[in-house]
Design an enzyme around this catalytic site. Sequence first.
Site, PDB file in Angstrom:
ATOM      1  N   GLU A  17       4.210   8.168   8.144  1.00 39.22           N
ATOM      2  CA  GLU A  17       4.253   7.483   9.052  1.00 39.22           C
ATOM      3  C   GLU A  17       5.515   6.854   9.628  1.00 39.22           C
ATOM      4  O   GLU A  17       6.476   6.915   8.804  1.00 39.22           O
ATOM      5  CB  GLU A  17       3.296   6.334   8.944  1.00 39.22           C
ATOM      6  CG  GLU A  17       3.617   5.166   7.984  1.00 39.22           C
ATOM      7  CD  GLU A  17       2.620   4.400   7.727  1.00 39.22           C
ATOM      8  OE1 GLU A  17       0.957   4.633   7.373  1.00 39.22           O
ATOM      9  OE2 GLU A  17       2.861   3.082   7.347  1.00 39.22           O
TER      10      GLU A  17
ATOM     11  N   HIS B 104       4.689   0.381   0.869  1.00 40.44           N
ATOM     12  CA  HIS B 104       5.217  -0.441   2.115  1.00 40.44           C
ATOM     13  C   HIS B 104       4.121  -1.512   2.375  1.00 40.44           C
ATOM     14  O   HIS B 104       2.978  -1.396   1.944  1.00 40.44           O
ATOM     15  CB  HIS B 104       5.390   0.701   3.318  1.00 40.44           C
ATOM     16  CG  HIS B 104       4.010   1.195   3.613  1.00 40.44           C
ATOM     17  ND1 HIS B 104       3.647   2.486   3.181  1.00 40.44           N
ATOM     18  CD2 HIS B 104       3.086   0.960   4.425  1.00 40.44           C
ATOM     19  CE1 HIS B 104       2.567   2.900   3.546  1.00 40.44           C
ATOM     20  NE2 HIS B 104       2.368   2.003   4.606  1.00 40.44           N
TER      21      HIS B 104
ATOM     22  N   GLN C 148       0.664  -1.185   0.074  1.00 38.14           N
ATOM     23  CA  GLN C 148       0.156  -0.140   0.116  1.00 38.14           C
ATOM     24  C   GLN C 148       0.995   1.481  -0.009  1.00 38.14           C
ATOM     25  O   GLN C 148       1.955   1.167   0.162  1.00 38.14           O
ATOM     26  CB  GLN C 148      -0.836  -0.028   1.197  1.00 38.14           C
ATOM     27  CG  GLN C 148      -0.185  -0.229   2.503  1.00 38.14           C
ATOM     28  CD  GLN C 148      -1.188  -0.203   3.718  1.00 38.14           C
ATOM     29  OE1 GLN C 148      -1.221   0.536   4.406  1.00 38.14           O
ATOM     30  NE2 GLN C 148      -1.755  -1.613   3.858  1.00 38.14           N
TER      31      GLN C 148
ATOM     32  N   HIS D 113       0.352   5.640   0.711  1.00 35.10           N
ATOM     33  CA  HIS D 113      -0.332   6.913   1.199  1.00 35.10           C
ATOM     34  C   HIS D 113      -0.017   8.223   0.513  1.00 35.10           C
ATOM     35  O   HIS D 113       1.005   8.438   0.384  1.00 35.10           O
ATOM     36  CB  HIS D 113      -0.539   6.921   2.717  1.00 35.10           C
ATOM     37  CG  HIS D 113      -0.457   5.677   3.632  1.00 35.10           C
ATOM     38  ND1 HIS D 113      -1.676   5.424   3.566  1.00 35.10           N
ATOM     39  CD2 HIS D 113       0.252   5.029   4.392  1.00 35.10           C
ATOM     40  CE1 HIS D 113      -1.458   4.028   4.537  1.00 35.10           C
ATOM     41  NE2 HIS D 113      -0.148   4.091   4.982  1.00 35.10           N
TER      42      HIS D 113
ATOM     43  N   ARG E 273      -4.437   0.667  -1.737  1.00 33.78           N
ATOM     44  CA  ARG E 273      -4.004  -0.696  -1.681  1.00 33.78           C
ATOM     45  C   ARG E 273      -3.574  -1.041  -3.235  1.00 33.78           C
ATOM     46  O   ARG E 273      -4.322  -0.628  -4.229  1.00 33.78           O
ATOM     47  CB  ARG E 273      -5.225  -1.622  -0.844  1.00 33.78           C
ATOM     48  CG  ARG E 273      -4.754  -2.819  -0.546  1.00 33.78           C
ATOM     49  CD  ARG E 273      -5.849  -3.574  -0.196  1.00 33.78           C
ATOM     50  NE  ARG E 273      -6.483  -3.098   1.072  1.00 33.78           N
ATOM     51  CZ  ARG E 273      -7.738  -2.903   1.326  1.00 33.78           C
ATOM     52  NH1 ARG E 273      -8.807  -3.170   0.458  1.00 33.78           N
ATOM     53  NH2 ARG E 273      -8.120  -2.510   2.444  1.00 33.78           N
TER      54      ARG E 273
END
Length: 323
Positions: free
Chosen positions: A119, A177, A100, A102, A197
């Site tokens: 993150e 990641h 996935q 972001h 995804r």
Amino acid sequence: MAELYPMALRAACKDYIWGGTRLRTEYGQQSSADKVAESWMLSSHPDGPSVVMNGKYKGLTLPEYFTEAGHSVFGTDCARFPDFPVLIKLIDAKERLSIQVHPDDAYARALGEPFGKTEMWYVVDCKPGASLYYGFDHAIPKEEFQSRIQDNTLEEVLNKVPAHRGDVFFITAGTLHAIGAGILIAEIQQSSNLTYRIYDYGRLGKDGKPRELHIAQALDVTRLVRPTRSSQPQGRPEAVPGGTRTLLASCNIFTVYKENILNREFQAGKESFHSVLCLSGEASLIRDGKEFLRLRKGGSIFIPAGYGKYRIQGNCTALMTEV
Ligand SMILES: [Zn+2]
């Protein structure tokens, strides 16, 4: 005026298909679901807000508390953000997560969302031989990315990294990641739930159908390069009065320390809230010379900005996050 005091938080739990049961059995999370894949330990996100468990604001969700107390409890360093900027989770990947990516802030805002998602992972525990995907092994052209998604050969060009307890992965928005099987991590991230995804290993969701993929968005936001950061903490362990601390990562959204605490005094100034997430051991948060809150493995405490000095006494390892 807001009443300032340290707050114990109850997490929102998620039973995604790849999750295990350790967050319930070992980390004290309460959920009636079979699996606890994620517990959102500090969250004001509408998809899973934490709940205040003590004091004047007991029973309020974190966003309800923020509305009532005002945004000054975030701290003045958060004034530049449109909303509370941080979301902290525990993640128990019994099976691997999908591959996935972001989006960044600009892409998220174009969709009407306040934040993209950068993150950081701290590997709390993992099985021997566990690994994860962290970006690409080498830079590839967009056409190759697209064709490898289509013919299911994307894994061949990803950067597969062994995972060890104590590793730190800093995953900027746009970095592809996947957390591997057998890894339990603490994730400190921007307060966003935008996930694109790309590949789900052909598995089926709870409804017996393949989970949705978001290829077009992933093609838009993915950085097709090898990440440059190592899997080591940013700083070295440093002796401080009453404990040891290690800077795990610092960026313009959050700063995270690992604290090994015996008897430490902290100060939550006007600049930022503190978040304390206990990963092992047990300790007391002391207020006016007495135990005010008990801190156990899997416990999460929010200290509002401007609260001032407090002490944690016992023997525990905790992640301390501030802006
Ligand atoms: Zn992620």
